[in-house]
Design an enzyme around this catalytic site. Structure first.
Site, PDB file in Angstrom:
ATOM      1  N   HIS A  61      62.595 -51.991  -3.228  1.00  0.00           N
ATOM      2  CA  HIS A  61      62.652 -51.092  -1.586  1.00  0.00           C
ATOM      3  C   HIS A  61      62.720 -50.043  -1.822  1.00  0.00           C
ATOM      4  O   HIS A  61      64.079 -49.422  -2.039  1.00  0.00           O
ATOM      5  CB  HIS A  61      61.989 -51.950  -0.330  1.00  0.00           C
ATOM      6  N   GLU A  63      63.262 -47.986   0.366  1.00  0.00           N
ATOM      7  CA  GLU A  63      64.388 -47.115   1.695  1.00  0.00           C
ATOM      8  C   GLU A  63      66.218 -47.914   0.385  1.00  0.00           C
ATOM      9  O   GLU A  63      67.275 -46.317   0.816  1.00  0.00           O
ATOM     10  CB  GLU A  63      64.657 -48.216   3.116  1.00  0.00           C
ATOM     11  N   ALA A 165      29.290 -43.297 -13.679  1.00  0.00           N
ATOM     12  CA  ALA A 165      29.280 -41.958 -14.433  1.00  0.00           C
ATOM     13  C   ALA A 165      27.651 -41.856 -13.848  1.00  0.00           C
ATOM     14  O   ALA A 165      26.623 -42.399 -14.744  1.00  0.00           O
ATOM     15  CB  ALA A 165      29.572 -42.014 -15.784  1.00  0.00           C
ATOM     16  N   TRP A 181      27.404 -41.051 -24.213  1.00  0.00           N
ATOM     17  CA  TRP A 181      28.340 -41.000 -23.246  1.00  0.00           C
ATOM     18  C   TRP A 181      27.753 -40.076 -21.409  1.00  0.00           C
ATOM     19  O   TRP A 181      27.355 -38.837 -21.769  1.00  0.00           O
ATOM     20  CB  TRP A 181      29.507 -40.783 -23.292  1.00  0.00           C
ATOM     21  N   ARG A 195      41.651 -47.987 -14.632  1.00  0.00           N
ATOM     22  CA  ARG A 195      41.323 -49.369 -15.378  1.00  0.00           C
ATOM     23  C   ARG A 195      42.707 -50.057 -15.102  1.00  0.00           C
ATOM     24  O   ARG A 195      43.298 -50.667 -14.750  1.00  0.00           O
ATOM     25  CB  ARG A 195      41.006 -50.006 -16.902  1.00  0.00           C
ATOM     26  N   THR A 207      24.748 -55.289 -18.059  1.00  0.00           N
ATOM     27  CA  THR A 207      26.053 -54.564 -18.603  1.00  0.00           C
ATOM     28  C   THR A 207      26.490 -54.838 -20.490  1.00  0.00           C
ATOM     29  O   THR A 207      26.424 -54.181 -20.473  1.00  0.00           O
ATOM     30  CB  THR A 207      26.601 -53.564 -17.971  1.00  0.00           C
ATOM     31  N   ASP A 211      25.400 -52.674 -23.868  1.00  0.00           N
ATOM     32  CA  ASP A 211      26.439 -51.921 -23.706  1.00  0.00           C
ATOM     33  C   ASP A 211      27.299 -52.225 -24.534  1.00  0.00           C
ATOM     34  O   ASP A 211      28.369 -52.070 -25.274  1.00  0.00           O
ATOM     35  CB  ASP A 211      27.310 -51.508 -23.302  1.00  0.00           C
ATOM     36  N   GLU A 305      32.877 -52.529 -13.109  1.00  0.00           N
ATOM     37  CA  GLU A 305      31.745 -51.433 -13.670  1.00  0.00           C
ATOM     38  C   GLU A 305      30.631 -51.960 -14.368  1.00  0.00           C
ATOM     39  O   GLU A 305      30.422 -53.019 -15.162  1.00  0.00           O
ATOM     40  CB  GLU A 305      32.933 -50.659 -14.368  1.00  0.00           C
ATOM     41  N   GLY A 307      25.782 -52.204 -13.930  1.00  0.00           N
ATOM     42  CA  GLY A 307      24.975 -51.647 -13.182  1.00  0.00           C
ATOM     43  C   GLY A 307      24.225 -51.699 -12.266  1.00  0.00           C
ATOM     44  O   GLY A 307      25.095 -52.439 -11.733  1.00  0.00           O
TER      45      GLY A 307
HETATM   46  N1  LIG Z   1      26.293 -45.301 -16.545  1.00  0.00           N
HETATM   47  C1  LIG Z   1      27.464 -46.179 -15.663  1.00  0.00           C
HETATM   48  O1  LIG Z   1      28.424 -46.101 -14.499  1.00  0.00           O
HETATM   49  C2  LIG Z   1      27.041 -47.764 -16.101  1.00  0.00           C
HETATM   50  C3  LIG Z   1      28.311 -48.834 -15.807  1.00  0.00           C
HETATM   51  C4  LIG Z   1      27.989 -49.920 -16.043  1.00  0.00           C
HETATM   52  C5  LIG Z   1      26.657 -50.167 -16.634  1.00  0.00           C
HETATM   53  N2  LIG Z   1      25.572 -49.467 -17.355  1.00  0.00           N
HETATM   54  C6  LIG Z   1      24.040 -49.473 -17.763  1.00  0.00           C
HETATM   55  O2  LIG Z   1      23.698 -50.437 -16.611  1.00  0.00           O
HETATM   56  C7  LIG Z   1      22.727 -50.631 -17.545  1.00  0.00           C
HETATM   57  C8  LIG Z   1      22.456 -52.561 -16.554  1.00  0.00           C
HETATM   58  O3  LIG Z   1      22.377 -52.606 -15.510  1.00  0.00           O
HETATM   59  P1  LIG Z   1      21.699 -53.605 -14.365  1.00  0.00           P
HETATM   60  O4  LIG Z   1      21.658 -54.218 -13.443  1.00  0.00           O
HETATM   61  O5  LIG Z   1      20.868 -54.671 -16.409  1.00  0.00           O
HETATM   62  O6  LIG Z   1      23.356 -54.614 -15.324  1.00  0.00           O
HETATM   63  P2  LIG Z   1      24.040 -55.113 -14.150  1.00  0.00           P
HETATM   64  O7  LIG Z   1      24.352 -54.554 -12.939  1.00  0.00           O
HETATM   65  O8  LIG Z   1      26.071 -55.216 -15.474  1.00  0.00           O
HETATM   66  O9  LIG Z   1      23.793 -56.585 -14.452  1.00  0.00           O
HETATM   67  C9  LIG Z   1      22.731 -57.111 -13.890  1.00  0.00           C
HETATM   68  C10 LIG Z   1      22.667 -58.853 -14.783  1.00  0.00           C
HETATM   69  O10 LIG Z   1      23.544 -59.873 -13.973  1.00  0.00           O
HETATM   70  C11 LIG Z   1      22.856 -60.660 -13.324  1.00  0.00           C
HETATM   71  N3  LIG Z   1      23.663 -61.107 -12.809  1.00  0.00           N
HETATM   72  C12 LIG Z   1      24.061 -62.452 -13.194  1.00  0.00           C
HETATM   73  N4  LIG Z   1      24.685 -63.302 -11.215  1.00  0.00           N
HETATM   74  C13 LIG Z   1      24.037 -62.038 -10.767  1.00  0.00           C
HETATM   75  C14 LIG Z   1      24.799 -61.365  -9.306  1.00  0.00           C
HETATM   76  N5  LIG Z   1      25.655 -62.487  -8.445  1.00  0.00           N
HETATM   77  N6  LIG Z   1      24.651 -60.166  -8.817  1.00  0.00           N
HETATM   78  C15 LIG Z   1      24.132 -59.433  -9.698  1.00  0.00           C
HETATM   79  N7  LIG Z   1      23.726 -59.378 -10.781  1.00  0.00           N
HETATM   80  C16 LIG Z   1      23.731 -61.142 -11.283  1.00  0.00           C
HETATM   81  C17 LIG Z   1      21.530 -60.403 -13.239  1.00  0.00           C
HETATM   82  O11 LIG Z   1      20.639 -61.626 -13.606  1.00  0.00           O
HETATM   83  P3  LIG Z   1      19.891 -62.974 -12.575  1.00  0.00           P
HETATM   84  O12 LIG Z   1      18.864 -61.321 -12.519  1.00  0.00           O
HETATM   85  O13 LIG Z   1      19.696 -64.025 -13.676  1.00  0.00           O
HETATM   86  O14 LIG Z   1      21.008 -63.045 -11.696  1.00  0.00           O
HETATM   87  C18 LIG Z   1      21.550 -58.638 -14.082  1.00  0.00           C
HETATM   88  O15 LIG Z   1      20.388 -59.332 -15.093  1.00  0.00           O
HETATM   89  C19 LIG Z   1      23.083 -50.624 -18.557  1.00  0.00           C
HETATM   90  O16 LIG Z   1      22.155 -49.280 -19.084  1.00  0.00           O
HETATM   91  C20 LIG Z   1      24.335 -49.561 -18.794  1.00  0.00           C
HETATM   92  O17 LIG Z   1      24.348 -48.727 -19.642  1.00  0.00           O
HETATM   93  C21 LIG Z   1      25.729 -47.632 -16.703  1.00  0.00           C
END
Ligand SMILES: NC(=O)c1ccc[n+]([C@@H]2O[C@H](COP(=O)([O-])OP(=O)(O)OC[C@H]3O[C@@H](n4cnc5c(N)ncnc54)[C@H](OP(=O)(O)O)[C@@H]3O)[C@@H](O)[C@H]2O)c1
Length: 376
Positions: A61, A63, A165, A181, A195, A207, A211, A305, A307
């Site tokens: 540790h 100390e 982001a 991006w 990460r 996502t 992606d 990370e 959506g």
């Molecule tokens: N700029 C950034 O930082 C960033 C980061 C990541 C993604 N993105 C963008 O975000 C977009 C995707 O967003 P998104 O909302 O579709 O994706 P997400 O949040 O990654 O995934 C949502 C999907 O996961 C499924 N899912 C399964 N279990 C779930 C649960 N317990 N809770 C919530 N969802 C669940 C949902 O389907 P069900 O309805 O069947 O549950 C839904 O289709 C893309 O365009 C990506 O490029 C941007």
């Protein structure tokens, strides 16, 4: 903060403890599931004698590092330590005993150890041996630093970080779902550093479909996080996805709440994907069960990370502990362009979650706002 030379004169006790906190942070990613800890020994004029930090899980540790670097000069010194010295035999002998044996006179402790088998016991041992002990110097920073350890210790659940982001007008993707991006190179390098100190990286099926991410730390950090996909029934993940193709770099878990197709499941499992099925759960129930399972595996830090879909589930269920929001000076507009957090959301502003222990840093042109979530 850079390492200071022996003999450096500190202006105040607070300055010494801030230095100890900066040393403790060097252990992040290396010491978990232990807490990060820093220790500094100074003389009566607050001149640096020696310092140390908990460098790796299972190793001595903070100390003990500081005391052994000080040698005889520890006698009569003051010790500043970010966390209460331990008083039990774990992977190493009790630090409180090492402090007493070294002849240290005065101990300044940042915060108490939340572990039920320690809390207060280390302080008591030091006081019984006649040392002067104070607790709470830079207490809120010391508490914030061990908050993930405290959560795992007391609730058996990991600390949940979320990262996104977004553009200046609050979108994480364009109306077509395009997001590469939004942030610049410097920001993305910081995400890889983040990460590399996580136990797990979590994303949603949306996502994955948009992606096809790898979710690895490049270059690698101190830990190799397991990558987790949250899907309804597992049909979103195929053998062609980058996650599966990079299984030799880091493990992958597929987490579902509806029974996956048997043939598909077996093919994924044969490729090395672990399937966790919480059949019949709601979206939030699925995440609760997943976090319980990760806690059972002694995972301290999980980074999401994803959506707006998965973020919405997390915020609606008040499951987020820390936010890392990169804001890029770009505007894309679009009513249908996605915000960082979906879900049901709140009805009234006073209920809004806010941030404590906030930091604001620049990465290239982007601003990173981070902090611990305080529920409204
Ligand atoms: N700029 C950034 O930082 C960033 C980061 C990541 C993604 N993105 C963008 O975000 C977009 C995707 O967003 P998104 O909302 O579709 O994706 P997400 O949040 O990654 O995934 C949502 C999907 O996961 C499924 N899912 C399964 N279990 C779930 C649960 N317990 N809770 C919530 N969802 C669940 C949902 O389907 P069900 O309805 O069947 O549950 C839904 O289709 C893309 O365009 C990506 O490029 C941007």
């Amino acid at each position: 903060m850079d390492r200071l030379p022996v003999g450096h004169a500190f202006a105040s006790d607070t300055e010494v403890m801030n230095y100890a906190l900066s040393l403790a942070r060097r252990g992040l990613g290396y010491v978990e599931p232990n807490p990060p800890v820093g220790a500094v020994l100074v003389d009566a004029e607050r001149r640096l004698i020696a310092d140390g930090w908990h460098t790796r899980y299972g190793e001595p540790h903070a100390e003990v590092h500081a005391i052994s670097a000080a040698g005889d000069r520890a006698t009569g010194a003051q010790l500043f330590v970010t966390l209460e010295p331990c008083c039990h035999f774990g992977k190493t002998p009790p630090c409180a005993d090492a402090v007493i044996r070294a002849g240290i006179q005065q101990v300044h402790v940042g915060c108490l150890d939340p572990a039920p088998h320690v809390s207060g016991g280390g302080i008591q041992r030091l006081k019984e041996a006649g040392l002067t002990v104070s607790v709470g110097l830079c207490g809120s920073q010391a508490e914030a630093l061990i908050a993930p350890f405290r959560k795992l210790m007391l609730t058996n659940r990991p600390w949940v970080h979320v990262k996104w982001a977004m553009t200046l007008d609050g979108r994480i993707a364009t109306r077509t779902g395009h997001s590469k991006w939004i942030s610049g190179e410097e920001s993305r390098a910081e995400v890889h550093r983040l990460r590399g100190r996580m136990d797990a990286i979590l994303t949603g099926a949306g996502t994955l479909r948009a992606d096809d991410p790898q979710l690895t730390a490049r270059p690698p950090g101190p830990r190799v996080p397991v990558r987790i996909i949250v899907d309804r029934d597992g049909s979103s993940l195929s053998l062609q996805h980058a996650l599966v193709r990079t299984l030799d770099e880091a493990p992958v878990i597929l987490c579902v709440r509806e029974t996956p197709d048997d043939y598909h499941r077996v093919r994924l499992e044969e490729a090395g994907v672990e399937v966790l099925a919480f059949i019949g759960d709601s979206r939030s129930g699925q995440i609760h069960r997943l976090l319980e399972e990760l806690g059972r595996r002694k995972q301290t830090h999980v980074l999401v990370e994803a959506g707006a879909g998965l973020m919405g589930t997390l915020f609606d269920a008040a499951l987020v502990d820390e936010v890392h929001a990169f804001v890029a000076p770009k505007m894309i507009g679009g009513t249908d362009a996605m915000p960082p957090v979906g879900g049901l959301g709140l009805a009234e502003i006073p209920a809004a979650a806010s941030l404590t222990n906030r930091t604001v840093r620049f990465f290239g042109e982007d601003v990173l706002i981070s902090g611990h979530v305080k529920r409204g």
